[in-house]
Structure formats: C-alpha cells, structure tokens
Write a protein that holds these residues in place. Sequence first.
Motif, PDB file in Angstrom:
ATOM      1  N   ASN A 100       7.399  12.502   3.010  1.00 15.86           N
ATOM      2  CA  ASN A 100       7.128  13.405   1.895  1.00 15.86           C
ATOM      3  C   ASN A 100       8.092  13.176   0.733  1.00 15.86           C
ATOM      4  O   ASN A 100       7.735  13.407  -0.421  1.00 15.86           O
TER       5      ASN A 100
ATOM      6  N   TYR B 191       0.803  -1.219   0.000  1.00 10.11           N
ATOM      7  CA  TYR B 191       0.000   0.000   0.000  1.00 10.11           C
ATOM      8  C   TYR B 191       0.841   1.277   0.000  1.00 10.11           C
ATOM      9  O   TYR B 191       0.319   2.345  -0.304  1.00 10.11           O
TER      10      TYR B 191
ATOM     11  N   ILE C 216       7.187   8.605  -5.654  1.00  7.60           N
ATOM     12  CA  ILE C 216       6.159   7.727  -6.208  1.00  7.60           C
ATOM     13  C   ILE C 216       5.668   8.228  -7.567  1.00  7.60           C
ATOM     14  O   ILE C 216       5.298   7.436  -8.430  1.00  7.60           O
ATOM     15  N   THR C 217       5.725   9.544  -7.790  1.00 10.67           N
ATOM     16  CA  THR C 217       5.347  10.078  -9.103  1.00 10.67           C
ATOM     17  C   THR C 217       6.307   9.569 -10.176  1.00 10.67           C
ATOM     18  O   THR C 217       5.893   9.182 -11.268  1.00 10.67           O
TER      19      THR C 217
ATOM     20  N   ASP D 292      -0.585   6.322  -4.204  1.00  7.77           N
ATOM     21  CA  ASP D 292      -0.750   7.745  -3.907  1.00  7.77           C
ATOM     22  C   ASP D 292      -1.601   8.342  -5.024  1.00  7.77           C
ATOM     23  O   ASP D 292      -1.142   8.477  -6.159  1.00  7.77           O
TER      24      ASP D 292
ATOM     25  N   SER E 243      -0.323  11.593  -6.901  1.00  6.69           N
ATOM     26  CA  SER E 243       0.744  11.338  -7.866  1.00  6.69           C
ATOM     27  C   SER E 243       0.208  10.665  -9.123  1.00  6.69           C
ATOM     28  O   SER E 243       0.621  10.991 -10.237  1.00  6.69           O
TER      29      SER E 243
ATOM     30  N   VAL F 199       6.550  10.377  -1.243  1.00 11.45           N
ATOM     31  CA  VAL F 199       5.476  10.850  -2.115  1.00 11.45           C
ATOM     32  C   VAL F 199       6.065  11.474  -3.375  1.00 11.45           C
ATOM     33  O   VAL F 199       5.542  11.296  -4.479  1.00 11.45           O
TER      34      VAL F 199
END
Length: 150
Positions: free
Chosen positions: A117, A29, A123-124, A33, A36, A120
Amino acid sequence: MKKLHYFIYVILFFVIFGAILWSTETAPYIFIDIASLLIILLFLMLLTVFQIGIKQTILYYKAVFDPTVDSETAKAGSRYFSTLSLYTLGTGMLGFLTGIMVVLAYYMEDTKYVGPNMAVALITLFYSVFFCLLIFLPFKMVLDSKARNA
C-alpha cells in the motif's frame, strides 16, 4: 526544444528507466496503477477546464506542434504548461499524502500490507513527476523557444 531533441530525450529517459528496472530485476507492471493515474489525470483535467476552458487548452496543445504559432499564444501556452507542471507535482503530492494516511490509519496492525500500500501511495508521486518531466516541461520549453523566435 526541437522534435528530434524531444524524441532523443524521451528515448534516453526510457533507456535509463529500463536499465534501472533491468539492474534491479524489477517487473515493469508494478508501475501500473489505474487509480493513481486517474487521480493525476482527472484532477488536472478538472483544473484545466475550470481555469481556462477546454478551447484554450486545446489551443495550447496545438501550439506546441504548430510551426506558425504567434508570439502571444506561445507565451500564454508556456505559462499554461509551467502552471500545469506545478499542478501536476501538487496533485502527485496530494495523492501520496492521501495514500500515506490510508496506510497509517488502516494497515499498521498487520504490517504485511504496509509495503504494497505504500507502493501505491508512491506511484501517484511517480506519475506526477513522469508527466511533468516528459510532457509539460518539454512543451513549455518548445513554446518558450517559439515565443523568442516569433
């Protein structure tokens, strides 16, 4: 790339990815996101609509699965998916750099927020490589093959 080869490619990708997750005891999991994912997909949809239009885009996606596609459509679709894979990687890098700037601007005083952060932001980039390797480049290879054989 035949359908069977693509299916094997996707299965092997997920087996290797699952083995990495299992060996590092990482929960899957953490790779989800929504923001993203929306950055990548919405930006690509906007680029596609403004560049060639929605009808042409649908034609190229149909051409991947149509065994009777003509050579010109296959070549144009191949160029489209090649360009889209570059756009995807560029969008992922843009999302990553934006996330890094946010981390550096707002979270450097309290370092406990830097790690989550930063994840995150990364993850993009992960999503962009994922779409590029699992969708756009294999579709390009299919259309290249159809253009040569037509």
